[in-house]
Design an enzyme around this catalytic site. Structure first.
Site: not given
Length: 517
Positions: A97, A157, A268
């Site tokens: 990632h 997240d 958030e």
């Protein structure tokens, strides 16, 4: 470039180049001789030259699929003792990632950490923890620990990332205001250094290596096992979104919420630019508290700011939780008609981004270039940042989510390698753009990269005191400026634990050194 010899015997990163001291066939032969529990692949290696960023593609010479920690240790030790006969480098790859080729090793060795799969061990008690391999995905840790009514305290997240990958950066999400980033919730690590040594480290044992590896961008060692702190895991989540039209009101409410101990469990926010039908889209999973008022709401084409909060609870606590939520919301100044609520399971909430991934994969929109930009902005300058970036630079469109939320740095450990602005409250601002392949318009890679650079140039010119998160720099002066006063310590640790700069070449901080024979 100025002479940096006073800092370290290592040379600094230049463009990837072919190893001058050994041919590819000799490298393959040398590695093939190693007695391993796992194996090397020299042919099916193209996957190791690709990552989520999908912008940098550096082909390795080999991919190691380890079955034991000793496989990793033996490989690095072998390369270390080859000395001047090679400039092979080694990169640990988890779920791939990375954004800028950080887990790639040009004509080096990429270690597939996901093939190293010893079992997880959950330890219950007054101070529960879980031992996990470095290549384990956070989603799997959640699914295992929740069987015991436990879970890690701090998250990212997106949960389909490896432990070693996020701990090498920081691991930040909406729980960080309370628990700090993931690197603050680690009791112990097992690490393979750039010399091939396998060391256990914690705040009481090999503490310099422990703090160096946490947030250390893979420069000092490869995390093969981690002991993570656990806390209680509730069963359900009240998930809430509200909108603001003024940034100052939005940020004041965010700062108010994170300043209290008796607040939401997750806080958030994100920026909404030029979006129509937004509330209609939310109705798929969120319900308006006042449907009539919600139908009458119009954004008038304005930039809007969304506060996203969540409260964890067990079903038998529902009445008490609803009262807490009502009280907390009454202290805020959002647009009343834009209060939207949802109730989901704890696992469903934490794994919420994976649903978006599935939808994008189905449309062929996941494996596209992702020129993301992640910044940490000090609280004292966030209004200046928002005024320029959301008022002048990003005005007519966005190419993906723009996250923005504050965290309280007093909850963070300042001994790690993680670099942050020098204020108690800082904002994470993440421009999570996706580029349309072959497009030359505003959704194209070139336009987004140019836009990112405009944001960085503004931060620099305005002297905001910002820092990059998941940093990426093109030269050593920029890295030195990034680390600031911590640069000397960072270099000393590199010399101590990876003196030949074998590890994590894709970060482009240090270049592989050929020692004198």
């Amino acid at each position: 470039m100025p002479d940096r010899s006073k800092h370290t015997p290592n040379h600094f990163f230049a463009a990837p180049r072919t190893p001058p001291y050994s041919s590819t066939s000799k490298v393959h032969f040398s590695l093939k001789k190693l007695p391993l529990d796992g194996y090397f692949s020299f042919e099916n290696i193209h996957c190791a030259a690709k990552d989520f960023g999908n912008r940098y593609h550096f082909l390795p010479s080999a991919v190691l699929y380890p079955k034991s920690v000793s496989d990793i240790s033996s490989t690095i030790k072998h390369i270390f003792y080859m000395g001047s006969t090679t400039n092979l480098t080694v990169a640990a790859r988890g779920h791939g990632h990375s954004l800028q080729g950080q887990a790639q090793a040009h004509q080096g060795v990429v270690i597939n950490m996901k093939s190293l799969q010893p079992k997880m061990h959950v330890h219950t008690g007054q101070m529960p923890f879980v031992d996990v391999p470095g290549g384990e995905l956070w989603i799997n840790i959640l699914l295992e620990t929740i069987k015991y009514g436990l879970a890690p305290k701090s998250w990212t997240d997106y949960l389909h990332l490896t432990v070693g990958g996020t701990l090498s950066n920081a691991g930040i999400s909406g729980q960080a205001f309370r628990h700090g980033p993931q690197i603050n919730n680690v009791h112990q690590l097992e690490v393979v250094t750039g010399k091939g040594e396998v060391l256990t480290c914690s705040e009481n044992q090999n503490a310099d290596l422990f703090y160096g590896v946490l947030g250390g961008l893979g420069q000092f060692g490869i995390i093969t096992q981690a002991r993570l702190s656990l806390g209680p895991a509730q069963k359900m989540v009240k998930w809430i979104r509200v909108l603001y039209s003024e940034f100052s009101t939005f940020s004041n409410d965010q700062e108010h919420l994170i300043s209290s101990e008796n607040t939401f469990d997750y806080i958030e926010g994100f920026v909404i630019i030029n979006r129509t039908g937004l509330l209609n889209n939310w109705r798929l999973s969120f319900k308006p508290k006042d449907p009539i008022q919600a139908n009458q709401f119009s954004s008038d084409g304005k930039i809007l700011y969304c506060l996203e909060v969540a409260k964890y609870f067990d079903p038998d606590e529902i009445e008490e939780v609803n009262k807490k939520i009502e009280r907390l919301l009454s202290e805020l100044n959002f647009i009343p008609s834009t209060l939207f609520l949802s109730e989901v399971s704890y696992v469903e909430f934490l794994d919420r981004v994976h649903l978006s991934e599935k939808k994008l994969r189905a449309k062929g929109l996941w494996e596209v270039p992702h020129p993301w930009l992640n910044l940490l902005i000090p609280k004292s300058r966030i209004l200046d940042f928002a005024k320029e970036v959301f008022g002048n630079i990003l005005t007519d469109n966005s190419n993906g989510p723009i996250l923005i939320y504050p965290v309280n740095k007093s909850k963070w450990n300042n001994k790690t390698s993680m670099v942050t602005p020098a204020e108690d409250i800082i904002y994470l601002v993440a421009f999570l753009s996706s580029a349309t392949p072959s497009s030359t318009g505003k959704d194209g890679l070139e336009h987004i990269v140019t836009q990112n650079q405009r944001i960085l140039d503004f931060c620099d010119k305005a002297n905001l005191g910002s820092k990059q998160y998941l940093p990426h720099y093109s030269n050593q002066e920029e890295w030195e400026a990034h680390f600031g006063p911590q640069w000397e310590t960072f270099v000393q640790r590199k010399s101590a634990y990876d003196p030949l700069a074998i590890l994590a070449p894709g970060q482009r901080i240090f270049q592989r050194t050929i020692p004198n024979s």
